[in-house]
Design a protein around this motif. Structure first.
Motif, PDB file in Angstrom:
ATOM      1  N   GLU A 197       0.834  -1.196   0.000  1.00  0.00           N
ATOM      2  CA  GLU A 197       0.000   0.000   0.000  1.00  0.00           C
ATOM      3  C   GLU A 197       0.871   1.249   0.000  1.00  0.00           C
ATOM      4  O   GLU A 197       2.022   1.220   0.406  1.00  0.00           O
ATOM      5  N   HIS A 198       0.308   2.329  -0.471  1.00  0.00           N
ATOM      6  CA  HIS A 198       0.984   3.615  -0.524  1.00  0.00           C
ATOM      7  C   HIS A 198       0.908   4.235   0.862  1.00  0.00           C
ATOM      8  O   HIS A 198      -0.149   4.708   1.299  1.00  0.00           O
ATOM      9  N   ASP A 199       2.019   4.216   1.601  1.00  0.00           N
ATOM     10  CA  ASP A 199       2.034   4.594   3.014  1.00  0.00           C
ATOM     11  C   ASP A 199       1.510   6.002   3.281  1.00  0.00           C
ATOM     12  O   ASP A 199       0.641   6.202   4.124  1.00  0.00           O
ATOM     13  N   GLN A 200       2.046   7.007   2.587  1.00  0.00           N
ATOM     14  CA  GLN A 200       1.641   8.388   2.858  1.00  0.00           C
ATOM     15  C   GLN A 200       0.162   8.595   2.552  1.00  0.00           C
ATOM     16  O   GLN A 200      -0.583   9.146   3.354  1.00  0.00           O
ATOM     17  N   PHE A 201      -0.266   8.141   1.388  1.00  0.00           N
ATOM     18  CA  PHE A 201      -1.654   8.338   0.971  1.00  0.00           C
ATOM     19  C   PHE A 201      -2.599   7.568   1.896  1.00  0.00           C
ATOM     20  O   PHE A 201      -3.635   8.072   2.298  1.00  0.00           O
ATOM     21  N   SER A 202      -2.225   6.341   2.254  1.00  0.00           N
ATOM     22  CA  SER A 202      -3.051   5.536   3.146  1.00  0.00           C
ATOM     23  C   SER A 202      -3.170   6.193   4.513  1.00  0.00           C
ATOM     24  O   SER A 202      -4.234   6.167   5.131  1.00  0.00           O
ATOM     25  N   GLU A 203      -2.090   6.781   4.988  1.00  0.00           N
ATOM     26  CA  GLU A 203      -2.105   7.456   6.287  1.00  0.00           C
ATOM     27  C   GLU A 203      -3.006   8.690   6.252  1.00  0.00           C
ATOM     28  O   GLU A 203      -3.792   8.927   7.169  1.00  0.00           O
ATOM     29  N   ILE A 239      -6.755   0.855  -5.895  1.00  0.00           N
ATOM     30  CA  ILE A 239      -7.621  -0.050  -5.155  1.00  0.00           C
ATOM     31  C   ILE A 239      -7.692   0.485  -3.736  1.00  0.00           C
ATOM     32  O   ILE A 239      -6.661   0.675  -3.083  1.00  0.00           O
ATOM     33  N   GLY A 240      -8.894   0.782  -3.298  1.00  0.00           N
ATOM     34  CA  GLY A 240      -9.095   1.287  -1.946  1.00  0.00           C
ATOM     35  C   GLY A 240      -9.696   0.205  -1.080  1.00  0.00           C
ATOM     36  O   GLY A 240     -10.547  -0.557  -1.531  1.00  0.00           O
ATOM     37  N   GLY A 241      -9.249   0.128   0.145  1.00  0.00           N
ATOM     38  CA  GLY A 241      -9.786  -0.837   1.085  1.00  0.00           C
ATOM     39  C   GLY A 241     -10.305  -0.135   2.319  1.00  0.00           C
ATOM     40  O   GLY A 241      -9.727   0.848   2.771  1.00  0.00           O
ATOM     41  N   LEU A 242     -11.406  -0.629   2.832  1.00  0.00           N
ATOM     42  CA  LEU A 242     -11.951  -0.118   4.081  1.00  0.00           C
ATOM     43  C   LEU A 242     -12.019  -1.280   5.054  1.00  0.00           C
ATOM     44  O   LEU A 242     -12.693  -2.274   4.797  1.00  0.00           O
ATOM     45  N   LEU A 243     -11.319  -1.163   6.152  1.00  0.00           N
ATOM     46  CA  LEU A 243     -11.353  -2.193   7.171  1.00  0.00           C
ATOM     47  C   LEU A 243     -12.714  -2.154   7.870  1.00  0.00           C
ATOM     48  O   LEU A 243     -13.494  -1.223   7.679  1.00  0.00           O
ATOM     49  N   GLY A 244     -13.010  -3.155   8.669  1.00  0.00           N
ATOM     50  CA  GLY A 244     -14.286  -3.214   9.355  1.00  0.00           C
ATOM     51  C   GLY A 244     -14.604  -1.933  10.101  1.00  0.00           C
ATOM     52  O   GLY A 244     -13.770  -1.425  10.847  1.00  0.00           O
ATOM     53  N   ASP A 245     -15.812  -1.373   9.867  1.00  0.00           N
ATOM     54  CA  ASP A 245     -16.323  -0.196  10.555  1.00  0.00           C
ATOM     55  C   ASP A 245     -15.483   1.062  10.311  1.00  0.00           C
ATOM     56  O   ASP A 245     -15.591   2.038  11.051  1.00  0.00           O
ATOM     57  N   GLN A 246     -14.658   1.059   9.290  1.00  0.00           N
ATOM     58  CA  GLN A 246     -13.745   2.176   9.030  1.00  0.00           C
ATOM     59  C   GLN A 246     -14.435   3.286   8.245  1.00  0.00           C
ATOM     60  O   GLN A 246     -15.252   3.039   7.364  1.00  0.00           O
ATOM     61  N   ILE A 247     -14.072   4.532   8.555  1.00  0.00           N
ATOM     62  CA  ILE A 247     -14.553   5.719   7.845  1.00  0.00           C
ATOM     63  C   ILE A 247     -13.333   6.535   7.449  1.00  0.00           C
ATOM     64  O   ILE A 247     -12.450   6.782   8.267  1.00  0.00           O
ATOM     65  N   THR A 248     -13.270   6.967   6.202  1.00  0.00           N
ATOM     66  CA  THR A 248     -12.130   7.755   5.726  1.00  0.00           C
ATOM     67  C   THR A 248     -12.266   9.214   6.157  1.00  0.00           C
ATOM     68  O   THR A 248     -13.343   9.661   6.551  1.00  0.00           O
ATOM     69  N   ASN A 249     -11.177   9.943   6.032  1.00  0.00           N
ATOM     70  CA  ASN A 249     -11.217  11.389   6.232  1.00  0.00           C
ATOM     71  C   ASN A 249     -12.046  12.018   5.123  1.00  0.00           C
ATOM     72  O   ASN A 249     -12.062  11.531   3.981  1.00  0.00           O
ATOM     73  N   PHE A 279      -3.863   1.195  -2.725  1.00  0.00           N
ATOM     74  CA  PHE A 279      -2.877   0.546  -3.581  1.00  0.00           C
ATOM     75  C   PHE A 279      -2.959   1.188  -4.966  1.00  0.00           C
ATOM     76  O   PHE A 279      -4.009   1.162  -5.597  1.00  0.00           O
ATOM     77  N   PHE A 280      -1.856   1.786  -5.419  1.00  0.00           N
ATOM     78  CA  PHE A 280      -1.829   2.439  -6.727  1.00  0.00           C
ATOM     79  C   PHE A 280      -1.465   1.455  -7.821  1.00  0.00           C
ATOM     80  O   PHE A 280      -0.552   0.653  -7.658  1.00  0.00           O
ATOM     81  N   VAL A 281      -2.171   1.547  -8.938  1.00  0.00           N
ATOM     82  CA  VAL A 281      -1.807   0.800 -10.130  1.00  0.00           C
ATOM     83  C   VAL A 281      -0.732   1.629 -10.825  1.00  0.00           C
ATOM     84  O   VAL A 281      -0.974   2.768 -11.220  1.00  0.00           O
ATOM     85  N   ASP A 282       0.469   1.070 -10.931  1.00  0.00           N
ATOM     86  CA  ASP A 282       1.620   1.802 -11.453  1.00  0.00           C
ATOM     87  C   ASP A 282       1.819   1.503 -12.938  1.00  0.00           C
ATOM     88  O   ASP A 282       2.560   0.601 -13.310  1.00  0.00           O
ATOM     89  N   LEU A 283       1.133   2.274 -13.771  1.00  0.00           N
ATOM     90  CA  LEU A 283       1.264   2.182 -15.227  1.00  0.00           C
ATOM     91  C   LEU A 283       1.426   3.596 -15.778  1.00  0.00           C
ATOM     92  O   LEU A 283       0.982   4.565 -15.144  1.00  0.00           O
ATOM     93  N   PRO A 284       2.065   3.746 -16.947  1.00  0.00           N
ATOM     94  CA  PRO A 284       2.411   5.080 -17.450  1.00  0.00           C
ATOM     95  C   PRO A 284       1.249   5.841 -18.094  1.00  0.00           C
ATOM     96  O   PRO A 284       1.349   6.350 -19.204  1.00  0.00           O
TER      97      PRO A 284
END
Length: 155
Positions: free
Chosen positions: A40-46, A66-76, A53-58
């Motif tokens: 996962e992209h540490d800075q962005f995930s934090e 790809i974004g993941g949400l853990l159980g009961d998680q809410i993003t900023n 997870f970034f798809v790294d293509l030109p």
């Protein structure tokens, strides 16, 4: 007074209306294998408070993550000058767009307009939710007009 005609706006359904004569340019990378295994992209995930997870293509015009949400998680809550389309691959949750809450589940697609405050939440306490996010961020970055604002950090 002379009436000014506004330029035509195009969307994804209008490919048949464009008649460019592009040239094929060979790129160095055509595949990104095992995207999530690359980490996962540490800075962005934090910043967003969920795995990303970034798809790294030109690509020069669209991005895919790809974004993941853990159980009961809410993003900023955040906003950006680029559009986003989410495709839900797993789980059930919701996206709050300005003052409207949209419920989603596996197989649904969600549109997030440019510069709309939004955040995502997982409805399940124990199961992860996952989505594929496609954005026109690279296009705006290449033009120098991509902006992103995190509530509380930038506002």
């Amino acid at each position: 007074m002379k009436k000014v005609q506004e330029p035509e706006q195009f969307s994804s359904k209008d490919f048949h209306k464009t008649f460019a004569r592009p040239e094929y340019v060979k790129v160095s990378k055509l595949i990104h294998r095992n995207v999530e295994k690359a980490g996962e992209h540490d800075q962005f995930s934090e910043e967003r408070k969920h795995p990303v997870f970034f798809v790294d293509l030109p690509t020069k015009n669209v991005s895919m993550t790809i974004g993941g949400l853990l159980g009961d998680q809410i993003t900023n809550k955040h906003r950006h000058t680029y559009e986003t389309v989410l495709y839900v691959m797993e789980g059930e949750g919701w996206t709050e767009i300005e003052d409207e809450r949209v419920e989603w589940k596996k197989g649904d697609a969600v549109y997030i307009p440019a510069w709309a405050w939004h955040r995502h939440g997982n409805k399940s306490i124990e199961n992860e939710a996952r989505y594929l996010a496609c954005e026109n961020a690279p296009q705006l970055q290449n033009l120098g007009v991509a902006l992103r604002e995190e509530e509380g950090r930038d506002s």
